[in-house]
Design an enzyme around this catalytic site. Sequence first.
Site, PDB file in Angstrom:
ATOM      1  N   HIS A 120     -11.004  -1.550   7.101  1.00  0.00           N
ATOM      2  CA  HIS A 120      -9.583  -1.666   6.787  1.00  0.00           C
ATOM      3  C   HIS A 120      -8.717  -1.130   7.919  1.00  0.00           C
ATOM      4  O   HIS A 120      -8.068  -1.893   8.620  1.00  0.00           O
ATOM      5  CB  HIS A 120      -9.314  -0.904   5.478  1.00  0.00           C
ATOM      6  CG  HIS A 120      -7.924  -0.994   4.979  1.00  0.00           C
ATOM      7  ND1 HIS A 120      -7.548  -0.518   3.738  1.00  0.00           N
ATOM      8  CD2 HIS A 120      -6.787  -1.482   5.535  1.00  0.00           C
ATOM      9  CE1 HIS A 120      -6.246  -0.728   3.566  1.00  0.00           C
ATOM     10  NE2 HIS A 120      -5.767  -1.298   4.644  1.00  0.00           N
ATOM     11  N   GLU A 144       0.814  -1.209   0.000  1.00  0.00           N
ATOM     12  CA  GLU A 144       0.000   0.000   0.000  1.00  0.00           C
ATOM     13  C   GLU A 144       0.855   1.270   0.000  1.00  0.00           C
ATOM     14  O   GLU A 144       0.454   2.301   0.551  1.00  0.00           O
ATOM     15  CB  GLU A 144      -0.951  -0.014   1.195  1.00  0.00           C
ATOM     16  CG  GLU A 144      -1.983  -1.125   1.081  1.00  0.00           C
ATOM     17  CD  GLU A 144      -3.067  -1.006   2.133  1.00  0.00           C
ATOM     18  OE1 GLU A 144      -4.243  -0.884   1.732  1.00  0.00           O
ATOM     19  OE2 GLU A 144      -2.755  -1.024   3.338  1.00  0.00           O
ATOM     20  N   HIS A 146      -3.906  -0.526  11.614  1.00  0.00           N
ATOM     21  CA  HIS A 146      -5.204  -1.203  11.679  1.00  0.00           C
ATOM     22  C   HIS A 146      -5.704  -1.342  13.114  1.00  0.00           C
ATOM     23  O   HIS A 146      -5.767  -2.458  13.643  1.00  0.00           O
ATOM     24  CB  HIS A 146      -5.096  -2.600  11.054  1.00  0.00           C
ATOM     25  CG  HIS A 146      -4.645  -2.616   9.640  1.00  0.00           C
ATOM     26  ND1 HIS A 146      -3.939  -3.666   9.089  1.00  0.00           N
ATOM     27  CD2 HIS A 146      -4.784  -1.709   8.642  1.00  0.00           C
ATOM     28  CE1 HIS A 146      -3.671  -3.415   7.822  1.00  0.00           C
ATOM     29  NE2 HIS A 146      -4.173  -2.232   7.527  1.00  0.00           N
ATOM     30  N   HIS A 183      -0.033   4.502   8.481  1.00  0.00           N
ATOM     31  CA  HIS A 183      -1.172   3.635   8.155  1.00  0.00           C
ATOM     32  C   HIS A 183      -1.106   2.417   9.059  1.00  0.00           C
ATOM     33  O   HIS A 183      -0.071   1.744   9.147  1.00  0.00           O
ATOM     34  CB  HIS A 183      -1.144   3.186   6.694  1.00  0.00           C
ATOM     35  CG  HIS A 183      -2.197   2.147   6.393  1.00  0.00           C
ATOM     36  ND1 HIS A 183      -3.539   2.428   6.465  1.00  0.00           N
ATOM     37  CD2 HIS A 183      -2.098   0.830   6.067  1.00  0.00           C
ATOM     38  CE1 HIS A 183      -4.224   1.330   6.172  1.00  0.00           C
ATOM     39  NE2 HIS A 183      -3.378   0.352   5.935  1.00  0.00           N
TER      40      HIS A 183
END
Length: 247
Positions: free
Chosen positions: A169, A82, A103, A101
């Site tokens: 996500h 990503e 989760h 980023h």
Amino acid sequence: MTVPTEFTDLRRTIALACRILANAGLAEDILGHVSVRVGADRMLVRCRGPQEQGLLFTFDEDVRQVDLDGRGELEGWAVPNELPIHGEVLRARPEVDAVVHCHPPAVLVAGVEEVPLRPVFGAYNIPAARMALEGVPVYPRAVLVRRPELGRELVEAMGASTVCVMRGHGITTVGSGPHAVEQAVVRALTLDVLARVSVERARLGDRAADLTPEDVAELPDLGSSFNDLNIWRHHVARLRLSGLALD
């Protein structure tokens, strides 16, 4: 393993950022990444190494320098699938210097259950209260952001915000300035606090009222040094206590 000598301090900061996110439960196993801008079209980003063990065990050498499309000094490491999250955010927003980023499970649950992140508390966590008051944008697709056009969709959904929920996500947060990585990490931690309270609030029947205007007016801005650097140092100390520090 090769440890590049350029940007030594920044590489260490990113490695610590990855360990902090994992130690706090926001980045499970090998998923998640952190980047920082080091030029007009260059960034340092946490990559997967030949002996990958996950974010909790990130080392300086896992942080590689690449361009915004992922080309650069990899030497056996692989950029995140990503990478377009980082490349497209940095390309579209020149004021942004760092991207996180990860989760967080509570944010995932809040997103898929459409639990609103309402401002129901104040001094308990002022940055989280302010985040709720400002509103948290949502990228509605539960996709792997592995193509530039998907990265651009995320950028559009995020707008000028410093945080974004990626429904089904995870999250993306950003930071700016000389402590951009620390700021982006603390924003991720703050969003996690807001989501955890929101999920529990929903579980208990969602009876909490929003803050009154009078209480909102009493929420001070304690400043980036207090909100970001003190929290960062606290989490670095927690790594040290757990035997996970890098010094």
